[in-house]
Design an enzyme around this catalytic site. Structure first.
Site, mmCIF file in Angstrom:
data_model
loop_
_atom_site.group_PDB
_atom_site.id
_atom_site.type_symbol
_atom_site.label_atom_id
_atom_site.label_comp_id
_atom_site.label_asym_id
_atom_site.label_seq_id
_atom_site.Cartn_x
_atom_site.Cartn_y
_atom_site.Cartn_z
ATOM 1 N N HIS A 35 0.838 -1.207 0.000
ATOM 2 C CA HIS A 35 0.000 0.000 0.000
ATOM 3 C C HIS A 35 0.875 1.261 0.000
ATOM 4 C CE1 HIS A 35 -2.754 -2.935 2.199
ATOM 5 N NE2 HIS A 35 -3.486 -2.576 1.175
ATOM 6 N N GLY A 145 -2.755 -1.219 -7.443
ATOM 7 C CA GLY A 145 -1.639 -2.149 -7.521
ATOM 8 C C GLY A 145 -1.861 -3.227 -8.579
HETATM 9 P P1 AMP Z 1 -6.413 -3.881 -0.605
HETATM 10 O O1 AMP Z 1 -6.239 -3.128 0.659
HETATM 11 O O2 AMP Z 1 -5.935 -5.297 -0.543
HETATM 12 O O3 AMP Z 1 -7.794 -3.729 -1.203
HETATM 13 O O4 AMP Z 1 -5.450 -3.200 -1.662
HETATM 14 C C1 AMP Z 1 -5.508 -1.826 -1.902
HETATM 15 C C2 AMP Z 1 -4.631 -1.489 -3.083
HETATM 16 O O5 AMP Z 1 -3.286 -1.877 -2.787
HETATM 17 C C3 AMP Z 1 -5.013 -2.251 -4.373
HETATM 18 O O6 AMP Z 1 -4.857 -1.379 -5.475
HETATM 19 C C4 AMP Z 1 -4.015 -3.377 -4.406
HETATM 20 O O7 AMP Z 1 -3.753 -3.869 -5.697
HETATM 21 C C5 AMP Z 1 -2.797 -2.701 -3.823
HETATM 22 N N1 AMP Z 1 -1.849 -3.689 -3.284
HETATM 23 C C6 AMP Z 1 -2.089 -4.632 -2.330
HETATM 24 N N2 AMP Z 1 -0.991 -5.397 -2.137
HETATM 25 C C7 AMP Z 1 -0.049 -4.946 -3.006
HETATM 26 C C8 AMP Z 1 1.287 -5.336 -3.315
HETATM 27 N N3 AMP Z 1 1.890 -6.347 -2.703
HETATM 28 N N4 AMP Z 1 1.947 -4.636 -4.265
HETATM 29 C C9 AMP Z 1 1.344 -3.596 -4.927
HETATM 30 N N5 AMP Z 1 0.095 -3.186 -4.678
HETATM 31 C C10 AMP Z 1 -0.599 -3.851 -3.743
#
Ligand code: AMP
Length: 282
Positions: A35, A145
């Site tokens: 994040h 991401g």
């Molecule tokens: P989430 O909190 O899992 O819904 O993720 C929020 C944002 O963070 C989304 O755009 C995800 O794709 C991104 N994200 C989560 N984990 C990663 C990672 N390891 N690398 C890059 N982006 C990430």
């Protein structure tokens, strides 16, 4: 100081005070370095950064981990404050969905394969919240991401098809030194399961190497599946090579393909992907 808006009204008031460019990072909290890479990209591009933290019930199916999903707001706020984020939007369910929404976004055919096959209502729920938060925050850019590659493809299509005035910026997957993709769900893994989970990134990296070396799409796909099926503690949901935009299966002769994987390790469902490209010919 980071300002925490708990309601749409508070967000609106804070947003109206912002002049200059605004970047949005949408999250479900339990923040990690993945994040933070998005937040840094947002900071590099815009004067203001808004981070949303909301575990969106609409994108979880029955029997999924909505209740168990880690919620760590205080720690998240401290991380965002240290990163210089000015506004965090962390609303309650009743503020986001004062009633069951009647008008829904239909994410179309890309939402029915892979993640959408195992999680049939997932992407409709994702696009509903992404559309709402884009309209509430009106950012110039929104950062997502590549970890959630199918989600990224669908959001990009929604923004294009609905003419939503925002630039979608992707950020590469952030990994541990071992290769394991960072995820809020990694906290569910025991020490043994964490070791077993490494099989996903190992198999993907090997697939990318095979592809780079000239192996055919079908040979790479077979090897990827065989590797994962042979991995102890890993129960494969799907592994495929696809076109990163359409999520249609990659075809013989393609010069690039996205290798995508979903698997359960114990009771935790993990996803990962790796871009495969042909080595430049001399
Ligand atoms: P989430 O909190 O899992 O819904 O993720 C929020 C944002 O963070 C989304 O755009 C995800 O794709 C991104 N994200 C989560 N984990 C990663 C990672 N390891 N690398 C890059 N982006 C990430």
């Amino acid at each position: 100081m980071v300002y925490l808006a708990r309601t749409r009204q508070e967000l609106k008031a804070a947003r109206e005070k912002m002049s200059g460019s605004v970047a949005l990072v949408m999250t479900m909290g339990a923040l990690h370095e993945g994040h933070m890479a998005l937040v840094r990209e947002a900071k590099a591009r815009c004067k203001h950064v808004i981070v949303s933290i909301y575990v969106n019930p609409l994108q979880f199916g029955p029997g999924e981990d909505y209740e168990a999903y880690p919620r760590t707001l205080e720690a998240d706020l401290a991380l965002l404050e240290a990163e210089g984020v000015s506004l965090v939007f962390a609303p309650s369910d009743s503020d986001v969905y004062p009633r069951e929404p009647l008008v829904r976004i239909d994410p179309g055919p890309v939402a029915t394969c892979f993640e959408g096959r195992t999680r049939p209502t997932h992407f409709a729920g994702v696009l509903q919240i992404v559309c709402k938060v884009l309209l509430l925050t009106r950012p110039d850019v929104a950062i997502f991401g590549q970890k959630d590659a199918q989600q990224l493809a669908l959001i990009t299509t929604m923004v294009s098809d609905l003419n939503i005035p925002v630039e979608i910026v992707p950020v590469p997957i952030q990994r541990e030194a071992t290769g394991l993709a960072l995820s809020s769900r990694n906290v569910y893994l025991s020490a043994e399961e964490r070791q077993q989970a490494h099989a996903l990134s190992y198999a993907l990296r090997e697939a990318a190497e095979l592809f780079a070396g000239g192996a055919d799409v079908s040979a790479v796909r077979s090897r990827l599946i065989a590797q994962l099926e042979a991995s102890e503690g890993v129960r494969l949901d799907y592994a495929e090579l696809v076109d990163p935009r359409t999520f249609l299966p990659a075809a013989h002769g393609d010069h690039a393909a996205l290798a995508i994987v979903a698997a359960w390790v114990g009771t935790t469902r993990l996803i990962d992907n790796w871009l495969c490209e042909r080595e430049e010919e001399a």
